[in-house]
Structure formats: structure tokens, C-alpha cells
Enzyme design. Structure first.
Site, PDB file in Angstrom:
ATOM      1  N   SER A  26       0.972  -1.355   0.078  1.00 39.62           N
ATOM      2  CA  SER A  26      -0.176  -0.032  -0.194  1.00 39.62           C
ATOM      3  C   SER A  26       0.764   1.227  -0.113  1.00 39.62           C
ATOM      4  O   SER A  26       1.844   1.478   0.940  1.00 39.62           O
ATOM      5  CB  SER A  26      -0.778   0.089   1.556  1.00 39.62           C
ATOM      6  OG  SER A  26      -1.832  -0.991   1.074  1.00 39.62           O
ATOM      7  N   HIS A  57      -2.442   0.767  -5.009  1.00 41.46           N
ATOM      8  CA  HIS A  57      -1.753  -0.349  -5.643  1.00 41.46           C
ATOM      9  C   HIS A  57      -1.755   0.076  -7.242  1.00 41.46           C
ATOM     10  O   HIS A  57      -2.919   0.186  -7.606  1.00 41.46           O
ATOM     11  CB  HIS A  57      -2.105  -1.455  -5.253  1.00 41.46           C
ATOM     12  CG  HIS A  57      -2.037  -2.073  -3.860  1.00 41.46           C
ATOM     13  ND1 HIS A  57      -1.395  -3.298  -3.816  1.00 41.46           N
ATOM     14  CD2 HIS A  57      -2.501  -1.520  -2.839  1.00 41.46           C
ATOM     15  CE1 HIS A  57      -1.454  -3.466  -2.174  1.00 41.46           C
ATOM     16  NE2 HIS A  57      -2.142  -2.418  -1.670  1.00 41.46           N
ATOM     17  N   HIS A  79      -3.995  -9.995  -1.243  1.00 39.75           N
ATOM     18  CA  HIS A  79      -3.881 -10.281   0.174  1.00 39.75           C
ATOM     19  C   HIS A  79      -5.012 -11.434   0.531  1.00 39.75           C
ATOM     20  O   HIS A  79      -5.785 -11.669  -0.002  1.00 39.75           O
ATOM     21  CB  HIS A  79      -4.457  -8.806   0.848  1.00 39.75           C
ATOM     22  CG  HIS A  79      -3.703  -7.755   0.605  1.00 39.75           C
ATOM     23  ND1 HIS A  79      -3.878  -6.930  -0.350  1.00 39.75           N
ATOM     24  CD2 HIS A  79      -2.746  -7.193   1.657  1.00 39.75           C
ATOM     25  CE1 HIS A  79      -2.992  -5.850  -0.273  1.00 39.75           C
ATOM     26  NE2 HIS A  79      -2.439  -5.917   0.905  1.00 39.75           N
ATOM     27  N   TYR A  81      -7.110 -11.464   2.761  1.00 41.24           N
ATOM     28  CA  TYR A  81      -8.248 -11.046   3.196  1.00 41.24           C
ATOM     29  C   TYR A  81      -9.419 -10.971   1.898  1.00 41.24           C
ATOM     30  O   TYR A  81     -10.616 -10.776   1.880  1.00 41.24           O
ATOM     31  CB  TYR A  81      -8.471  -9.722   3.930  1.00 41.24           C
ATOM     32  CG  TYR A  81      -7.798  -8.574   3.128  1.00 41.24           C
ATOM     33  CD1 TYR A  81      -8.462  -7.924   2.098  1.00 41.24           C
ATOM     34  CD2 TYR A  81      -6.564  -7.890   3.666  1.00 41.24           C
ATOM     35  CE1 TYR A  81      -7.752  -6.858   1.368  1.00 41.24           C
ATOM     36  CE2 TYR A  81      -5.993  -7.086   2.803  1.00 41.24           C
ATOM     37  CZ  TYR A  81      -6.663  -6.337   1.774  1.00 41.24           C
ATOM     38  OH  TYR A  81      -6.259  -5.193   1.506  1.00 41.24           O
ATOM     39  N   GLU A  82      -8.721 -10.997   0.657  1.00 40.23           N
ATOM     40  CA  GLU A  82      -9.285 -10.842  -0.408  1.00 40.23           C
ATOM     41  C   GLU A  82     -10.387 -12.139  -0.757  1.00 40.23           C
ATOM     42  O   GLU A  82     -11.058 -12.214  -1.537  1.00 40.23           O
ATOM     43  CB  GLU A  82      -8.444 -10.355  -1.865  1.00 40.23           C
ATOM     44  CG  GLU A  82      -8.098  -9.134  -1.628  1.00 40.23           C
ATOM     45  CD  GLU A  82      -6.904  -8.855  -2.782  1.00 40.23           C
ATOM     46  OE1 GLU A  82      -7.377  -8.651  -3.948  1.00 40.23           O
ATOM     47  OE2 GLU A  82      -6.076  -8.767  -2.448  1.00 40.23           O
ATOM     48  N   ALA A 109       2.577  -0.896   4.342  1.00 40.94           N
ATOM     49  CA  ALA A 109       2.092   0.096   5.526  1.00 40.94           C
ATOM     50  C   ALA A 109       1.571  -0.690   6.568  1.00 40.94           C
ATOM     51  O   ALA A 109       0.881  -1.814   6.504  1.00 40.94           O
ATOM     52  CB  ALA A 109       0.981   0.888   4.604  1.00 40.94           C
ATOM     53  N   MET A 207      -1.588  -6.462   7.524  1.00 39.77           N
ATOM     54  CA  MET A 207      -2.405  -7.602   6.743  1.00 39.77           C
ATOM     55  C   MET A 207      -1.697  -8.252   5.818  1.00 39.77           C
ATOM     56  O   MET A 207      -2.365  -8.797   4.902  1.00 39.77           O
ATOM     57  CB  MET A 207      -3.689  -6.918   6.409  1.00 39.77           C
ATOM     58  CG  MET A 207      -4.620  -6.172   7.243  1.00 39.77           C
ATOM     59  SD  MET A 207      -5.932  -5.295   6.704  1.00 39.77           S
ATOM     60  CE  MET A 207      -6.254  -4.298   7.782  1.00 39.77           C
ATOM     61  N   SER A 208      -0.352  -8.070   5.788  1.00 45.75           N
ATOM     62  CA  SER A 208       0.335  -8.684   4.577  1.00 45.75           C
ATOM     63  C   SER A 208       1.775  -8.935   5.020  1.00 45.75           C
ATOM     64  O   SER A 208       1.974  -9.362   6.240  1.00 45.75           O
ATOM     65  CB  SER A 208       0.447  -7.553   3.414  1.00 45.75           C
ATOM     66  OG  SER A 208       1.361  -6.614   4.002  1.00 45.75           O
ATOM     67  N   ASN A 231       0.075   4.855  10.696  1.00 45.56           N
ATOM     68  CA  ASN A 231      -0.818   5.256  11.551  1.00 45.56           C
ATOM     69  C   ASN A 231      -0.616   4.517  12.992  1.00 45.56           C
ATOM     70  O   ASN A 231       0.169   3.555  12.958  1.00 45.56           O
ATOM     71  CB  ASN A 231      -2.355   5.043  11.414  1.00 45.56           C
ATOM     72  CG  ASN A 231      -2.352   3.456  10.953  1.00 45.56           C
ATOM     73  OD1 ASN A 231      -2.144   2.905  10.074  1.00 45.56           O
ATOM     74  ND2 ASN A 231      -3.180   2.742  12.101  1.00 45.56           N
ATOM     75  N   HIS A 242      -8.448   3.793   5.303  1.00 45.80           N
ATOM     76  CA  HIS A 242      -7.261   3.599   4.264  1.00 45.80           C
ATOM     77  C   HIS A 242      -6.790   4.716   3.437  1.00 45.80           C
ATOM     78  O   HIS A 242      -5.680   4.942   3.252  1.00 45.80           O
ATOM     79  CB  HIS A 242      -7.831   2.581   3.264  1.00 45.80           C
ATOM     80  CG  HIS A 242      -6.753   2.012   2.231  1.00 45.80           C
ATOM     81  ND1 HIS A 242      -5.594   1.468   2.756  1.00 45.80           N
ATOM     82  CD2 HIS A 242      -6.834   2.243   0.801  1.00 45.80           C
ATOM     83  CE1 HIS A 242      -4.746   0.851   1.507  1.00 45.80           C
ATOM     84  NE2 HIS A 242      -5.534   1.378   0.449  1.00 45.80           N
TER      85      HIS A 242
HETATM   86  N1  HPA Z   1      -3.793  -2.065  11.295  1.00 45.23           N
HETATM   87  C1  HPA Z   1      -3.577  -3.288  10.135  1.00 45.23           C
HETATM   88  N2  HPA Z   1      -3.135  -3.103   9.223  1.00 45.23           N
HETATM   89  C2  HPA Z   1      -2.680  -1.706   8.713  1.00 45.23           C
HETATM   90  C3  HPA Z   1      -2.818  -0.909   9.472  1.00 45.23           C
HETATM   91  C4  HPA Z   1      -3.397  -0.918  11.043  1.00 45.23           C
HETATM   92  O1  HPA Z   1      -3.382  -0.134  11.790  1.00 45.23           O
HETATM   93  N3  HPA Z   1      -2.229   0.338   8.960  1.00 45.23           N
HETATM   94  C5  HPA Z   1      -1.951  -0.151   7.695  1.00 45.23           C
HETATM   95  N4  HPA Z   1      -2.066  -1.449   7.759  1.00 45.23           N
END
Ligand code: HPA
Length: 271
Positions: A26, A57, A79, A81-82, A109, A207-208, A231, A242
């Protein structure tokens, strides 16, 4: 399916082997300053990688020469989660291994779990915790990925980590290091989940990356992974979106390029 996809696209690849692969997550897609001569292939032409575009992406596979190395650069990843299983997640690593890459650089990210990791900074992954609720090596054993019970005691080589950290210090590029926890997503964390992850020893969460790291290490590739801390996650009354993640990454593009160049220079062996 990995093998068939490889056979299908092998004919349209501009080179038969490469030195290293880069998988950009990301917000990182345009962070590589690539030569204009690079050859690109849209993910829409690669069945396993095609799919709905995730903002941030570019969904392109690029082949290029970069500081004397032949690279394959995946701009965007699939990912877990897809919901299409592990093959779309595994394919970039499979392709890298088939093309003879000895190194893979993974970026993402991530959300911070520590006050020492402020948004806008970078964290080199020293180790990971797989909390995705699955593993890309589940299923019928394929010796392509090494032994059935594959060692994971040094997915990220300590010496390589130190070399990269030292080079970053030398270049006055702030780069910390830590443990990345992978969750399936697609929810961001609740405050209780963030507190639990902190107690488990994670410094950042995303998540990756971990599935690709597991596979690349199992296949004998050197793994280097870096998170952009976008974040702080799981703060009560402070939401995460996002869009926030992407605006943080675009503000950091110049530093992202510098970090990618530094890692490539320090860790990708040419031939
Ligand atoms: N949590 C999970 N995945 C993420 C986050 C988060 O705060 N920020 C970017 N990907």
C-alpha cells in the site's frame, strides 16, 4: 495452479532470470525510481494477480535494471483477506524463485503499537508473528518450498538487518526495527486487540508480508522487509482509514525511494 500460471506468462516475460524481486504494498507502488526502459505487464494479464484494484496499488509487474541488478518489481500485492486463498499471495514469490532471484524485498504500510514508532517513520522487520489464522504452506506438501516442516528460526537474517540499519544511520535516514504481527484483516484493530498484540511482543501490525516472507524463506531466498508506519492502531476515539494510510504514504514518497535504494544497494547481489 502456480506452475500453470508461470508456464502461461513465461513466454511474455522479457527475461528468463533475475537477481531480486520487490513486492510493493500500500502506497509504495510508485516509490521506486525506475529506469524509463523498464518493461511492464499489467496484473490484468496475470490470472492469479488480476483482481479488483486496491487504492494505492498500481497493479503492474515491472522488469528493469536497477543499480546493476535485474529486478522484478510487483507494484501491488494480493492479500489473504481478498478471500481467494493463498495462490494469488504466493505467486510473486513463486515467480521470483522460478526466475532464480536470491533475494526478495517486501514492503507494506502498518499500524504502530508503540509510541517509539511514530506515523511517518519506517521500521525494518526483524522478526514476525503470524496471526493470520492460516499459513501459505498448509496443504499438500510441495518440495518446491523445502521440507514439510520448514525452519523459521531466521527468516530475516540478523547480519543483513544490521547492515541495512548501519547504512541507514550512515545516510542519516531514520529507520527503526521491530517485530511485525500479521493479522488477516480487513478490520483494523480494536483497542483491546492492539493491547493484546503489544503484550505478545509485536511493534507494528498489518495484513500482509508474513505469508510472502514464510514462502520466500522456505524456498531459500533472502528476505528483507520494511514497514511504513502509517498510523497508530487501536487508539480509542481515534479512527483509522485506508485514506489516512495512503495520505501518510504519499507524504513519505521521497524517503521511501531513498530507503528502497539503500536496501537494494546493500543487499541485492548482482551476478
Ligand atoms: N492495522 C492493520 N493493518 C494496517 C494498519 C493498521 O493499523 N495500517 C496499515 N495497515
Amino acid at each position: 495452479e502456480l506452475k500453470n500460471e508461470y508456464k502461461r506468462i513465461r513466454r511474455i516475460l522479457p527475461f528468463a532470470n533475475a537477481d531480486a524481486a520487490v513486492i510493493l504494498g500500500s502506497g509504495w507502488s510508485d516509490a521506486f525510481d525506475l529506469a524509463p526502459a523498464s518493461v511492464s505487464l499489467s496484473y490484468s494479464k496475470i490470472r492469479l494477480l488480476a483482481g479488483p484494484t486496491i487504492p494505492g496499488h498500481l497493479e503492474r509487474l515491472t522488469f528493469c535494471e536497477y543499480i546493476g541488478r535485474r529486478l522484478i518489481v510487483f507494484m501491488g500485492r494480493r492479500h489473504f483477506y481478498e478471500g481467494r486463498g493463498w495462490e494469488p499471495v504466493a505467486f510473486p514469490v513463486y515467480l521470483a524463485a522460478r526466475l532464480g532471484c536470491h533475494s526478495v524485498l517486501l514492503t507494506n504500510a502498518a499500524g504502530s503499537l508503540r509510541t517509539r514508532l511514530q506515523p511517518g517513520t519506517f521500521m525494518l522487520i526483524r522478526d514476525h508473528i503470524n496471526l493470520m489464522g492460516g499459513n501459505p504452506l498448509l496443504g499438500i506438501h510441495d518440495t518446491f518450498w523445502g521440507p514439510r516442516f520448514t525452519d523459521q528460526s531466521c527468516v530475516y537474517d540478523d547480519q543483513v538487518t544490521e547492515v541495512v540499519l548501519r547504512a541507514a544511520r550512515h545516510a542519516s535516514l531514520p529507520l527503526s526495527s521491530g517485530v511485525y504481527a500479521a493479522v488477516s484483516g480487513p478490520c483494523y484493530e480494536t483497542p483491546a486487540e492492539a493491547a493484546a498484540l503489544r503484550k505478545l511482543g509485536a511493534d507494528a501490525v498489518g495484513m500482509s508480508t508474513v505469508p510472502e516472507a514464510i514462502l520466500a524463506h522456505a524456498a531459500g531466498l533472502q528476505v528483507i522487509a520494511v514497514s511504513f508506519i502509517a498510523n497508530i492502531t487501536g487508539l480509542s476515539r481515534k479512527t483509522t482509514s485506508h485514506d489516512d494510510v495512503l495520505s501518510a504514504t504519499s507524504a513519505a514518497r521521497t524517503r521511501m525511494s531513498a530507503i528502497l535504494r539503500l536496501i537494494a544497494r546493500e543487499t541485492f547481489d548482482g551476478r
